[in-house]
Design an enzyme around this catalytic site. Structure first.
Site, PDB file in Angstrom:
ATOM      1  N   HIS A 194      61.447   6.073  78.527  1.00 24.44           N
ATOM      2  CA  HIS A 194      61.263   4.846  79.776  1.00 24.44           C
ATOM      3  C   HIS A 194      60.540   3.719  78.856  1.00 24.44           C
ATOM      4  O   HIS A 194      61.598   2.531  80.378  1.00 24.44           O
ATOM      5  CB  HIS A 194      60.497   5.038  81.298  1.00 24.44           C
ATOM      6  CG  HIS A 194      61.380   6.142  81.886  1.00 24.44           C
ATOM      7  ND1 HIS A 194      61.642   7.901  81.580  1.00 24.44           N
ATOM      8  CD2 HIS A 194      62.480   6.183  82.695  1.00 24.44           C
ATOM      9  CE1 HIS A 194      62.029   8.234  82.448  1.00 24.44           C
ATOM     10  NE2 HIS A 194      62.547   7.350  83.552  1.00 24.44           N
ATOM     11  N   GLY A 195      59.808   3.878  78.563  1.00 29.16           N
ATOM     12  CA  GLY A 195      59.423   2.608  78.316  1.00 29.16           C
ATOM     13  C   GLY A 195      58.372   2.568  76.432  1.00 29.16           C
ATOM     14  O   GLY A 195      57.936   3.826  76.706  1.00 29.16           O
TER      15      GLY A 195
END
Length: 489
Positions: free
Chosen positions: A325-326
């Site tokens: 996700h990041g």
């Protein structure tokens, strides 16, 4: 190109009409889809089209070579080529600066400052999604679960299919690719339900998500100014913002594809009614959770090597999911929270059931469902703080301020400092309640089927009401018309 933009409102009807005019000729139809998909993506930045084309070309060629390779060694070598190229692009654009910053911080702990600066790298929109989609193709061929295609046009169209290109659902070749080989017949019911899904998606995005974003951005970007109920309210609103934002994209993608005869997998299933974090992940971002199950959890050994190895595998999968996700510590913490709770649920499953039975708190009763749903939602919201916070320090500032009581905000003009007045907050609350009620009804009786069986006048009253609400409270309402949240992933 955004689904909720004037550009798409012009683009999609043109593609829709041309698609059905060309539908009898399979080649012409797929050429149109490919050109439209590249135009859709290139509208954002045409330079990054080269990445999609390279990924498509590599996996199309490598997939055929893996299938023809006679030795296991050669198959592995070819699969590694696909993994290195695809993941290489992903790691460079998404994680280079993360590792540079981590390297600098590691030396800083020992009092050594490095004169290194982060690179100016633009993250290509949707790279995580189409990378996983193409990788599943080559991995399935390597596992002898799929035969490679000889139709380059269909394969390139499958990878770049514009409805789900940027933010999913992440489709498997075994499901979506064969749909490019067949001629689709015009089906009025599919077109009608497809546009209904698009309308519902726009309602969730423009009326709920973009309005909630005002409060969320205000609080999370200025954590020192807020405390207590303000932080709790912003966190709950972020839970609905990200759900309505992301599920809206999936709804519009599924709806747009359906109007052209394509079937995309369901990506959300009322996740906030889940009674455990394990159940939550069966209902949230289903295409990603099943991808990690099939291509990370099972290769690690799944649940076949003892309970402790199973717990470790589950935890690893969710940490990796956080990293997907990041590239930030906050996403790793978010993934670790979910991983820890799922391991805890699995490890204490029998003991918890015995306790619940003794105290009469059964999950099949309304009181039990409500209790477990509230506990699960609270855990999910707590984890969302780390997901949304721009830094670990911001997340901790917000969490520490929660115990502070300031409920008086709802009775004073201080409410304005959250960005929404009472009128707009009431609209947002009613919209969220409406969404939850519709989801409850839909789980008992399919709303599309229900509408289909109603009188013509009633159906069109519903359709026109959705359009009216989107225009009045979405287009012209107080909202933050930002891009979809998952574009950054």
């Amino acid at each position: 190109m955004l689904f909720n933009s004037v550009d798409f409102a012009i683009f999609f009807p043109i593609v829709f009409v041309l698609y059905w005019l060309l539908s009898r000729n399979l080649t012409s139809r797929n050429i149109l889809i490919l050109v439209a998909s590249y135009l859709f993506y290139g509208w954002w930045d045409y330079r990054f089209l080269s990445l999609i084309i390279i990924s498509s070309l590599v996996d199309f060629v490598v997939g055929k070579m893996i299938y023809k390779a006679e030795s296991k060694k050669n198959k592995k070598l070819l699969l590694c080529i696909s993994l290195i190229i695809n993941l290489g692009f992903l790691f460079y654009f998404k994680y280079t600066n993360f590792f540079i910053d981590s390297f600098i911080n590691a030396f800083a702990l020992f009092g050594k400052e490095l004169n290194i600066t982060a690179l100016n790298i633009i993250l290509p929109v949707g790279i995580s999604f189409y990378t996983f989609q193409t990788l599943s193709y080559t991995i399935d061929i390597y596992r002898n679960q799929l035969k490679p295609t000889n139709d380059a046009l269909s394969f390139f169209s499958f990878v770049a299919f514009f409805p789900q290109l940027v933010a999913g659902p992440i489709e498997r070749a075994s499901h979506l690719l064969p749909q490019f080989y067949v001629k689709h017949k015009f089906n009025y019911n599919n077109v009608k339900t497809g546009f209904l899904l698009i309308g519902f998606g726009l309602f969730k995005k423009m009326v709920i998500a973009d309005r909630a974003a005002i409060v969320v951005n205000q609080v999370f970007n200025n954590p020192e100014l807020y405390s207590g109920v303000e932080v709790v309210l912003a966190t709950i609103l972020f839970a609905f913002q990200i759900y309505c934002d992301f599920s809206a994209y999936s709804d519009i993608a599924i709806g747009a594809a359906r109007t052209m005869g394509f079937d995309l997998m369901k990506n959300f299933d009322s996740p906030y009614f889940s009674k455990s974090i394990t159940e939550f992940w069966r209902r949230w971002h289903i295409s990603l959770s099943t991808w990690f199950r099939d291509y990370v959890y099972i290769p690690l050994g799944g649940s076949k090597k003892g309970k402790y190895k199973t717990y470790a595998n589950l935890f690893i999968v969710f940490v990796v999911s956080g990293l997907w996700h990041g590239a930030a510590a906050t996403f790793l913490i978010w993934g670790a929270i979910h991983g820890f709770i799922i391991v805890l649920e699995k490890a204490t499953n029998k003991e918890r059931k015995k306790i619940y039975n003794k105290i009469g708190l059964l999950s099949n009763k309304f009181s039990g469902k409500l209790f477990f749903s509230m506990i699960t939602f609270s855990i999910v919201c707590f984890a969302w703080i780390f997901f949304r916070a721009p830094s670990f320090d911001t997340a901790m500032t917000l969490i520490k301020s929660i115990p502070t009581n300031n409920f008086i905000i709802f009775f004073t003009d201080d409410l304005y400092k959250l960005g929404l007045d009472r009128y707009q907050l009431v609209i947002l609350t009613l919209a969220i309640i409406t969404l939850l009620m519709l989801e409850i009804i839909n789980r008992r009786k399919n709303l599309v089927v229900f509408l289909k069986n109603q009188l013509f006048v009633f159906r069109w009253m519903v359709y026109l009401s959705i359009i009216f609400i989107i225009i009045v409270f979405g287009v012209y309402g107080d909202n933050d018309t930002s891009q979809f949240i998952y574009f950054q992933f």
